[in-house]
Design an enzyme around this catalytic site. Structure first.
Site, PDB file in Angstrom:
ATOM      1  CG  ASP A 192       0.194  12.332  13.423  1.00  0.00           C
ATOM      2  OD1 ASP A 192      -0.504  12.199  14.356  1.00  0.00           O
ATOM      3  OD2 ASP A 192       0.971  11.291  12.853  1.00  0.00           O
ATOM      4  NE  ARG A 237      -5.860   2.308  -0.706  1.00  0.00           N
ATOM      5  CZ  ARG A 237      -5.471   3.502  -0.303  1.00  0.00           C
ATOM      6  NH1 ARG A 237      -4.445   3.941   0.292  1.00  0.00           N
ATOM      7  NH2 ARG A 237      -6.517   4.400  -0.076  1.00  0.00           N
ATOM      8  N   GLY A 292     -10.162   7.463  13.005  1.00  0.00           N
ATOM      9  CA  GLY A 292     -11.355   6.650  13.448  1.00  0.00           C
ATOM     10  C   GLY A 292     -11.314   5.610  14.347  1.00  0.00           C
ATOM     11  CG  ASN A 329      -2.729  12.164   6.056  1.00  0.00           C
ATOM     12  OD1 ASN A 329      -3.252  13.122   6.806  1.00  0.00           O
ATOM     13  ND2 ASN A 329      -2.009  12.081   5.120  1.00  0.00           N
ATOM     14  N   GLY A 364      -6.809   5.298  10.912  1.00  0.00           N
ATOM     15  CA  GLY A 364      -5.908   5.778  11.798  1.00  0.00           C
ATOM     16  C   GLY A 364      -6.844   6.564  12.888  1.00  0.00           C
ATOM     17  NE  ARG A 416      -5.964  13.752  -0.864  1.00  0.00           N
ATOM     18  CZ  ARG A 416      -6.330  12.622  -0.291  1.00  0.00           C
ATOM     19  NH1 ARG A 416      -7.697  12.295  -0.021  1.00  0.00           N
ATOM     20  NH2 ARG A 416      -5.441  11.648  -0.740  1.00  0.00           N
ATOM     21  CD  GLU A 419      -7.458   0.382   3.206  1.00  0.00           C
ATOM     22  OE1 GLU A 419      -6.812   0.950   4.279  1.00  0.00           O
ATOM     23  OE2 GLU A 419      -7.608   1.198   2.364  1.00  0.00           O
ATOM     24  CG  HIS A 454     -10.462   5.870   1.709  1.00  0.00           C
ATOM     25  ND1 HIS A 454     -10.824   6.995   2.123  1.00  0.00           N
ATOM     26  CD2 HIS A 454      -9.412   5.846   1.669  1.00  0.00           C
ATOM     27  CE1 HIS A 454      -9.864   7.727   2.262  1.00  0.00           C
ATOM     28  NE2 HIS A 454      -8.766   7.082   2.131  1.00  0.00           N
ATOM     29  CG  ASN A 458      -1.986   1.240   1.512  1.00  0.00           C
ATOM     30  OD1 ASN A 458      -1.763   1.965   0.522  1.00  0.00           O
ATOM     31  ND2 ASN A 458      -2.959   1.119   2.419  1.00  0.00           N
ATOM     32  CG  ASN A 514      -5.643   4.736  16.923  1.00  0.00           C
ATOM     33  OD1 ASN A 514      -5.363   3.648  17.661  1.00  0.00           O
ATOM     34  ND2 ASN A 514      -5.174   4.532  15.533  1.00  0.00           N
TER      35      ASN A 514
HETATM   36  P1  ADP Z   1      -3.566   6.591   5.533  1.00  0.00           P
HETATM   37  O1  ADP Z   1      -3.794   5.310   5.349  1.00  0.00           O
HETATM   38  O2  ADP Z   1      -4.938   7.203   5.135  1.00  0.00           O
HETATM   39  O3  ADP Z   1      -2.380   7.379   5.239  1.00  0.00           O
HETATM   40  P2  ADP Z   1      -4.170   5.960   8.372  1.00  0.00           P
HETATM   41  O4  ADP Z   1      -5.494   5.256   8.366  1.00  0.00           O
HETATM   42  O5  ADP Z   1      -3.035   5.118   8.741  1.00  0.00           O
HETATM   43  O6  ADP Z   1      -3.887   6.789   7.079  1.00  0.00           O
HETATM   44  O7  ADP Z   1      -4.426   7.021   9.515  1.00  0.00           O
HETATM   45  C1  ADP Z   1      -3.430   7.996   9.682  1.00  0.00           C
HETATM   46  C2  ADP Z   1      -3.880   9.124  10.658  1.00  0.00           C
HETATM   47  O8  ADP Z   1      -4.389   8.619  11.842  1.00  0.00           O
HETATM   48  C3  ADP Z   1      -2.973  10.317  11.254  1.00  0.00           C
HETATM   49  O9  ADP Z   1      -3.417  11.289  10.801  1.00  0.00           O
HETATM   50  C4  ADP Z   1      -2.765   9.950  12.449  1.00  0.00           C
HETATM   51  O10 ADP Z   1      -2.341  10.744  13.304  1.00  0.00           O
HETATM   52  C5  ADP Z   1      -3.820   9.182  13.127  1.00  0.00           C
HETATM   53  N1  ADP Z   1      -3.560   8.535  14.010  1.00  0.00           N
HETATM   54  C6  ADP Z   1      -2.874   7.278  14.196  1.00  0.00           C
HETATM   55  N2  ADP Z   1      -2.804   6.832  15.463  1.00  0.00           N
HETATM   56  C7  ADP Z   1      -3.472   7.836  16.301  1.00  0.00           C
HETATM   57  C8  ADP Z   1      -3.792   7.851  17.374  1.00  0.00           C
HETATM   58  N3  ADP Z   1      -3.309   7.004  18.406  1.00  0.00           N
HETATM   59  N4  ADP Z   1      -4.543   9.002  17.773  1.00  0.00           N
HETATM   60  C9  ADP Z   1      -5.056   9.989  17.169  1.00  0.00           C
HETATM   61  N5  ADP Z   1      -4.886   9.901  15.828  1.00  0.00           N
HETATM   62  C10 ADP Z   1      -4.157   8.780  15.337  1.00  0.00           C
END
Ligand code: ADP
Length: 407
Positions: A283, A92, A333, A212, A331, A242, A385, A181, A8, A335
């Protein structure tokens, strides 16, 4: 045991896994890893092999550098793609355009078709292609399969899929809402009927993929009926970098008044907007730290993010008519407890009874964060995924072998 190598390759990262396609959704993969901060002064490669974590910090100028070094680390631990049986490589790919509604065996022609789609996904397709080219060069004797992020949304009703713009122009240039997605929305939404104890053919749900990049989808009886991303992944929710939905007139205004070029505006809206454009960081962990330090820009960025999320949740509740479940994934959603609570704050009159205590439970398992008697159930379902891609890649890889294209 046979594995699928899943790549990915994102804008500044490459996630990779060696996945047993027959594993369960919550099983750990044989190997997982992350190449981070590609193009930054200092990047990092993390590889997890059966509980052991290897981490290297080094500058990673390109995706090719990152992937080659990651394969090297895997090889050092006896689990490189040439050390174990790899039956397929699943990639992906963000944009499948109109052509790709199903996963594809990657041949040179498919590669150039993906390249032709770069204008539609300038942030992601080039990175996906980098991953494909490096991996195909390193592993030429294994079928490589492209799994498209757009495929799940291919069958949306025309009223949701088409824009209210001139019909001839739209048709000539294939302008429509493709959605992205899709692999994640499909994977997560397929687990919800089981969590609800409902027939999948009578389940209406909203899925919120908040990474992200971020998108929302409305799904009725297994079929996507609307989604927040559009022709490109720029539309919809406010995201890490974005803008999400803006008045298209802003673009004309910037051309006329600021003298900006199309490329500059593209860069502005795709890479320098969203939460980053408002607060300086994309982030959410950093954003949260800044909010705790009472940074006003971070607070505003967060409120715009939440406001936009609530707009989509509201409109999809109306589009669906009856909603059985709202599910958070990816990420942010999975956490960020506050994003979940704030985006569903004070919606009891719409049947959403949020459970604040349950929301605070940390787990890798799917879980309910509404009360048990909430008419609309709320879930956190970690996305996988990689497993979804591995399963699709296995099917196509097996077909390629049966057709005599690979041994
Ligand atoms: P993508 O696949 O779109 O690159 P992810 O699904 O890996 O992204 O998510 C990345 C995002 O998730 C980042 O903004 C990151 O800060 C957030 N993230 C990851 N862990 C945490 C956490 N523990 N608390 C809040 N946000 C988190």
């Amino acid at each position: 045991m046979a594995f699928v190598l899943v790549l990915n390759s994102g804008s500044s990262s490459i996630k990779f896994q060696l996945v047993d396609p027959n594993q369960s959704a919550t099983d750990k993969p044989e190997v997982s890893g992350l190449v981070e901060q590609v193009g930054e002064p200092l990047g990092a490669i993390t590889v997890k092999v059966r509980g052991e974590e290897i981490r290297e910090e080094l500058p990673i100028p390109t995706h090719a550098d990152g992937l080659e070094r990651a394969f090297g680390i895997m090889h050092d631990h006896g689990v490189g793609p040439t050390d174990v049986e790899v039956t397929a490589v699943g990639h992906r790919v963000v944009h499948g355009g109109r052509l790709f509604s199903e996963p594809q065996l990657i041949m040179d022609q498919i590669e150039s078709m993906i390249e032709d789609l770069i204008p539609l996904a300038p942030l992601h397709n080039p990175a996906n292609l980098d991953g494909i080219r490096v991996a195909r060069a390193l592993l030429p004797d294994i079928p490589h399969v492209a799994v498209f992020d757009t495929a799940f949304f291919n069958q949306m009703p025309p009223a949701a899929a088409l824009y209210a713009i001139n019909r001839e122009v739209a048709s000539e240039y294939d302008i429509r809402r493709y959605g992205f997605h899709g692999t994640s929305h499909e994977f997560v939404s397929q687990q919800v009927p089981g969590l609800l104890g409902r027939d999948p053919n009578h389940t209406r749900q909203i899925t919120l993929h908040l990474g992200n990049g971020a998108s929302a989808a409305a799904i009725a009886n297994g079929r996507a009926i609307d989604t927040s991303m559009g022709l490109t992944p720029l539309a919809g929710l406010a995201m890490g970098t974005r803008s999400g939905d803006i008045d298209p007139g802003i673009i004309f205004h910037l051309v006329r008044e600021a003298g900006m070029s199309i490329d500059e505006i593209d860069n502005l809206l795709n890479r320098e907007s969203g939460v980053k454009g408002l607060s300086g960081v994309n982030d959410f962990r950093e954003l949260r730290r800044m909010i705790d330090e009472e940074d006003q820009d971070a607070w505003l960025a967060y409120n715009i993010y939440i406001h936009q999320l609530r707009r989509f949740i509201g409109s999809y509740m109306i589009a669906l008519g009856r909603v059985d479940a709202i599910t958070f994934t990816a990420g942010v959603g999975e956490n960020d407890t506050e994003v979940r609570q704030d985006s569903l704050y004070n919606l009891d009159m719409y049947g959403i009874h949020f459970d604040k205590e349950a929301n605070l439970v940390r787990s890798k398992e799917p879980r309910m964060i509404s009360t048990a008697d909430s008419p609309v159930k709320v879930f956190v379902v970690p996305t996988n995924e990689e497993l979804a891609i591995a399963q699709k890649a296995t099917v196509i890889g097996d077909m390629a072998r049966e057709a005599g294209l690979f041994n």
